[in-house]
Design an enzyme around this catalytic site. Structure first.
Site, PDB file in Angstrom:
ATOM      1  N   ARG A  61       3.771 -19.607   7.570  1.00  0.00           N
ATOM      2  CA  ARG A  61       5.559 -18.857   8.187  1.00  0.00           C
ATOM      3  C   ARG A  61       6.393 -19.639   7.055  1.00  0.00           C
ATOM      4  NH1 ARG A  61       7.982 -20.004  12.158  1.00  0.00           N
ATOM      5  NH2 ARG A  61       6.149 -20.421  13.819  1.00  0.00           N
ATOM      6  N   TYR A 114      22.606   0.879   0.417  1.00  0.00           N
ATOM      7  CA  TYR A 114      21.410   1.009   0.359  1.00  0.00           C
ATOM      8  C   TYR A 114      21.336   1.141   1.998  1.00  0.00           C
ATOM      9  CZ  TYR A 114      16.380   1.280   1.398  1.00  0.00           C
ATOM     10  OH  TYR A 114      15.355   1.541   2.100  1.00  0.00           O
TER      11      TYR A 114
HETATM   12  C1  LIG Z   1      14.479  -0.086  -1.189  1.00  0.00           C
HETATM   13  C2  LIG Z   1      15.485  -0.433  -0.984  1.00  0.00           C
HETATM   14  C3  LIG Z   1      15.749  -2.033  -0.168  1.00  0.00           C
HETATM   15  C4  LIG Z   1      15.166  -1.879   0.659  1.00  0.00           C
HETATM   16  O1  LIG Z   1      13.272  -2.918   0.419  1.00  0.00           O
HETATM   17  P1  LIG Z   1      12.255  -2.691   1.338  1.00  0.00           P
HETATM   18  O2  LIG Z   1      11.813  -3.559   0.645  1.00  0.00           O
HETATM   19  O3  LIG Z   1      12.177  -1.098   1.565  1.00  0.00           O
HETATM   20  O4  LIG Z   1      13.113  -2.916   3.070  1.00  0.00           O
HETATM   21  C5  LIG Z   1      17.078  -2.548  -0.685  1.00  0.00           C
HETATM   22  N1  LIG Z   1      17.644  -2.478  -1.855  1.00  0.00           N
HETATM   23  C6  LIG Z   1      17.604  -1.311  -2.539  1.00  0.00           C
HETATM   24  C7  LIG Z   1      18.047  -0.793  -3.628  1.00  0.00           C
HETATM   25  C8  LIG Z   1      16.179  -0.356  -1.666  1.00  0.00           C
HETATM   26  O5  LIG Z   1      15.735   0.663  -3.044  1.00  0.00           O
END
Ligand SMILES: *Cc1c(COP(=O)(O)O)cnc(C)c1O
Length: 402
Positions: A61, A114
């Site tokens: 972890r 996002y």
């Molecule tokens: C997809 C994405 C995230 C989140 O990533 P995950 O791996 O899906 O948790 C964050 N920021 C941006 C700009 C993304 O495209």
């Protein structure tokens, strides 16, 4: 032989960097080490590793050799001093924010982050007693004004998802730093190939490694890079206790993907430029969003801070959702899926992908039309991608006429 990556170009770094300490038995590739625990015969050595006096691994972890090789590669690609990784991009974002924010703090960001990040801002942080101010994306004046009211964190994302808006990183980092804020940039869309925010003055750079870094849509991961090892140490500590650790198998897949990062990004960007140019001539398209287009409102800033404009673009079709529903199934060379950054072209409406968590009203407030289609260009032949979109639009026009 130790390899000196300081002088090497980024392509060379993508291939070689970060791996040499992890090659065992003469292997030329970093092994997957799925061991949960790491054993010691010498009690003093065990203790020294446990308290961080000596390098080594104790428990999965906390740290793992395969995962660390991934972190080392990214450290060199982003020009960082320290890096820590996570199970997903959202884990990287949430753990970083929760490491630093306490009730009574204030954070400034933009409206177009996002979708998941936006939910942290609108749902979880206010519940914790953290004040959130989300500014008009691309309005440097609005962001500066909000920062001047005081904030612990200035959080940016550029280019943004899905309308690829651009914020001047150097300018905003200075505004934030002058007022003592921690400045964070989500660099997922640009990748270290196109943009290095740490070199432009920000404190922390975050990636969803799930996207372009891995590049093959088969592993989830996230990462935070920084110039100040103490900041990364704090985030690492939060993560080791809260447990959003990257899986060694994912680290292996992402590491392997990253060896071709520069090649993929180059091709994806050239395909995106070609597709954006074509879409501008398509009569059923209302608007095309791509930082490489001279018509993009912040094309000049993009040119200044990015080495390439990336593989992401979006466009709005006439007729809204109804057109989207007809058009997307007609494409032959595209996954219709909620992902981006992969070797295959991937398309999806913002309303079912990046901003599915939002209501239509919230999307409208962010300037995301319901007829918006996000395209993550793959590494296919550019002419094939354009022909595919052309035939899809043509058959749509035939259907409309009959
Ligand atoms: C997809 C994405 C995230 C989140 O990533 P995950 O791996 O899906 O948790 C964050 N920021 C941006 C700009 C993304 O495209």
């Amino acid at each position: 032989m130790t390899k000196n990556f300081e002088q090497a170009k980024i392509d060379t770094k993508s291939v070689w960097a970060g791996e040499k300490d992890y090659l065992v038995h003469g292997a030329t590739q970093v092994p997957v080490i799925p061991s949960v625990a790491f054993g010691y015969d010498d009690m003093d050595e065990w203790y020294d590793v446990a308290i961080g006096k000596k390098k080594g691994h104790i428990y999965g972890r906390n740290t793992n050799p395969t995962v660390q090789a991934f972190e080392d590669k990214l450290k060199i690609l982003e020009g960082a001093e320290a890096v820590t990784s996570f199970s997903t991009g959202m884990a990287a974002i949430s753990n970083t924010l929760y490491t630093f924010l306490v009730p009574g703090d204030r954070i400034v960001s933009i409206k177009d982050t996002y979708g998941g990040t936006n939910k942290i801002f609108t749902e979880f942080l206010p519940r914790m007693g953290v004040e959130v101010e989300l500014c008009e994306t691309g309005s440097h004046e609005a962001i500066a004004e909000a920062v001047q009211k005081g904030c612990k964190i200035l959080y940016l994302e550029t280019p943004t998802n899905p309308t690829v808006k651009i914020t001047d990183i150097e300018k905003m980092a200075k505004v934030g730093k002058d007022l003592g804020a921690l400045v964070i940039v989500d660099n997922t869309f640009a990748t270290p190939i196109n943009q290095n925010p740490l070199q432009l003055g920000v404190d922390l750079v975050i990636h969803s490694a799930t996207k372009f870094l891995g590049g093959h849509a088969d592993a989830l991961g996230g990462v935070v890079c920084g110039k100040d090892p103490e900041l990364i140490e704090k985030i690492y500590h939060y993560r080791e206790i809260n447990g959003a650790t990257m899986d060694p198998w994912a680290a292996y897949l992402i590491l392997r993907g990253m060896k071709t990062l520069h090649l993929r990004i180059e091709r994806q960007a050239s395909n995106a430029m070609k597709l954006a140019n074509y879409l501008q001539t398509e009569e059923m398209v209302e608007a095309v969003f791509y930082p490489g287009l001279e018509t993009h409102p912040n094309h000049d800033i993009a040119k200044k801070q990015m080495r390439g404009f990336g593989g992401m673009l979006s466009f709005a079709v006439k007729g809204g959702v109804d057109t989207v529903r007809e058009l997307l199934p007609k494409l032959q060379f595209a996954h219709r899926a909620a992902n981006l950054g992969a070797v295959e072209t991937t398309v999806g409406p913002a309303r079912t992908t990046s901003h599915v968590e939002c209501t239509p009203e919230e999307r409208a407030a962010m300037g995301i039309p319901e007829g918006l289609i996000r395209v993550s260009c793959g590494i296919e032949d550019g002419e094939d991608i354009i022909s595919d979109f052309k035939q899809a639009f043509a058959s749509l026009r035939t259907a409309v006429r009959s």
